[in-house]
Write an enzyme that holds these catalytic residues in place. Structure first.
Site, short mmCIF file in Angstrom:
data_model
loop_
_atom_site.label_atom_id
_atom_site.label_comp_id
_atom_site.label_asym_id
_atom_site.label_seq_id
_atom_site.Cartn_x
_atom_site.Cartn_y
_atom_site.Cartn_z
N GLY B 46 -30.51 33.96 5.51
CA GLY B 46 -30.42 34.14 4.06
C GLY B 46 -29.41 33.19 3.45
N CYS B 47 -28.82 32.31 4.29
CA CYS B 47 -27.94 31.29 3.75
C CYS B 47 -28.70 29.97 3.74
CB CYS B 47 -26.70 31.10 4.63
SG CYS B 47 -25.61 32.51 4.57
N GLU B 48 -28.50 29.21 2.68
CA GLU B 48 -29.22 27.94 2.56
C GLU B 48 -28.65 26.90 3.52
OE1 GLU B 48 -30.19 25.21 -1.04
OE2 GLU B 48 -29.90 27.27 -1.72
#
Ligand SMILES: Cc1ncc(COP(=O)(O)O)c(C=O)c1O
Lengths: 403, 135
Positions: B46-48
């Site tokens: 969920g982190c870019e």
């Protein structure tokens, strides 16, 4: 002239975080001129009605206005009005096409794409290939991300593809492709040629008769128009032969529970109430765009692009990707080992709006062996001052990163 | 610096450049994670950008020890702030610490892109999940 044009774009006059905005993300979506905003506004204030339905005045007026935009678009692309289908945008058009062309694919047939394609021009074809056993072949590109035209022609000769789908201009790097020559090269094999014109529609104003492609897709929002609307051009016989994609009202001829017959293209691909206001807003965008001289705008964009390249090249450690000669005005760069996200975030704190990341082109980034770039994309409403502000902010950004 | 010191330092700085400078400085002081620890298991979804995180309890005091890293300087700085919130806390206290809330109070969420905001959320949630497993 440009300073006058800039005034047509109200958002460019705004402050963002109390700073003047330098908007360099036109490849993602362009800003909208006042005439487009007014057309949308006026539609809901004075003209709103459904099209092709009511017997009342408003509906008739809305229908006339809505259909008139189809004529404008056909003229813009130099094609016939019944060859253009309204869709939600380039992605929607490509899905319609890949679905519709699945029928013509068989085991081991070849679909040719390039590694520069946007995911929207990869994934629908991948799905079609998975269903049919067709194979995807990729046109060769250099380490810098530039299409090798002669090797591309050779690959077309070797693979005799059923379908070629190529971007006219790359969204990640800005490269303009000589698609006309590739289309020509595929003629002996009866290849269906698809051009993804999402990035070329506004900058290059392509003449589709001259390009001689079978299909062409684009999004209105990348050409001064509203979001949620776009189009698909198809050579009429090919277009009309595609199977229906979505079904519902508007697109039918007769419906009974014994069976349904469909109308001809373009209606057969336009089920349901369309994005009427979007189309009318886009009509205003087309009027605005065509009121400006194509060659003058292009020359101006090219000179800005050159200026940006020159300034960037003076900075040690900047690497610029892609084809810097044939380009719609996009500069995609990396700086040493610094992360594109850090650069873009710091630039943003100076009011500079750029995009960072893979730009929906992960296979291209994998080929270039990077995780992403910082992308500066220009439009005719940018000026030299924007670029000067960008360079100044970039110098300070670099200083901060290297502290 | 403990989390209160970080918070008052960031609040005292005027302008985003100064705040980012401080955030990146905090990131620099966070030791780099050795490469073998940058495993897919440790990656926060969920982190870019890439974020790796390991969490454990120290043997003697049974307090949280979190080590983490990112490939971007700014996210690494944000990690340093998050870690300052949780490191050394007792696991039973960790559930009531809301680092995301703290970021909001410092005005950081508004300025980060929504995907970064979600990234902070994802990191905090991952820490809480792992703490739960430990208990
Ligand atoms: C080359 C290209 N193709 C397709 C698309 C998809 O367009 P949309 O998201 O408007 O459907 C884009 C948008 O970024 C693009 O640049």
């Amino acid at each position: 002239m440009i300073e006058q044009l800039r005034k047509d774009f109200p958002l460019l006059q705004n402050l963002v975080d109390e700073q003047p905005l330098c908007y360099f993300d036109s490849a993602a979506t362009t800003q909208k001129p006042q005439v487009v905003i007014d057309a949308v506004n006026q539609f809901y204030h004075q003209e709103n009605a459904n099209v092709h339905r009511g017997a009342h005045t408003l509906s008739a007026q809305a229908t006339t206005k809505y259909e008139a935009v189809r004529d404008k678009l056909a003229k813009y692309l130099n094609v016939q009005r019944n060859e253009v289908v309204w869709t939600k945008g380039a992605t929607d058009s490509l899905n319609l096409l890949a679905y519709g062309l699945t029928n013509i694919l068989g085991q081991d047939d070849v679909i040719v794409l390039s590694p520069l394609e946007h995911h929207a021009n990869i994934v629908p074809w991948q799905q079609a290939a998975e269903k049919t056993g067709a194979k995807i072949a990729l046109l060769p590109i250099s380490k810098e991300g530039v299409l090798d035209q002669s090797a591309a022609i050779e690959l077309i000769r070797d693979t005799k593809p059923k379908i070629i789908s190529l971007c006219h201009a790359s969204n990640a790097l800005g490269n303009i492709h000589d698609v006309k020559q590739l289309i020509e090269a595929s003629k002996p094999y009866g290849t269906i040629t698809v051009v993804d014109g999402a990035q070329s529609f506004m900058h290059l104003r392509p003449d589709l008769k001259a390009l001689d492609c079978d299909f062409f897709v684009f999004s209105a929002h990348k050409a001064l128009g509203p979001t949620g609307v776009g189009g698909l051009y198809g050579r009429y016989d090919l277009l009309n032969n595609l199977p229906v994609y979505q079904t519902g009202g508007e697109m039918i001829d007769t419906v009974s529970f014994a069976g349904t017959t469909f109308r001809n293209a373009p209606e057969k691909f336009e089920p349901g109430t369309p994005n009427i206001c979007g189309v009318i807003g886009f009509g205003a965008a087309l009027d605005y765009l065509t009121s400006l001289n194509k060659n003058e705008l292009l020359a101006y964009e090219q000179s800005l692009h050159q200026y940006l390249l020159t300034r960037l090249r003076q900075i040690d450690g900047i690497k610029i990707w892609g084809d810097n000669k044939n380009n719609i005005g996009v500069v995609s760069f990396t700086y040493k080992n610094e992360h594109h996200f850090d650069i873009a975030t710091l630039l943003n704190s100076y009011g500079i709006a750029v995009r960072s990341g893979h730009h929906c082109t992960q296979p291209l980034m994998a080929h270039l062996n990077i995780t992403g770039t910082v992308r500066v994309s220009l439009a005719f409403y940018n000026n030299q001052q924007d670029i000067d502000s960008f360079i100044a902010a970039l110098m300070e950004t670099i200083e901060m990163l290297e502290e | 610096m403990d989390i209160n010191q970080i918070q008052s330092k960031l609040n005292s700085l005027k302008g985003w450049q100064a705040k980012y400078r401080e955030i990146m400085l905090l990131g620099k002081q966070l030791p780099a994670l050795p490469e073998p620890l940058k495993t897919p298991d440790a990656q926060v979804k969920g982190c870019e950008s890439n974020v790796w995180l390991h969490l454990d309890l120290d043997e003697s005091q049974q307090r949280l020890v979190i080590i983490a890293d990112s490939d971007t300087r700014i996210v690494k700085g944000l990690l340093a702030i998050i870690l300052a919130c949780y490191n050394n806390a007792l696991p039973q206290d960790a559930q009531s610490i809301d680092a995301y809330q703290l970021f909001e109070e410092m005005g950081l969420i508004k300025h980060l892109s929504p995907s970064r905001g979600n990234g902070v959320k994802a990191i905090v949630e991952q820490i809480k999940r792992q703490v739960e497993v430990l208990q």
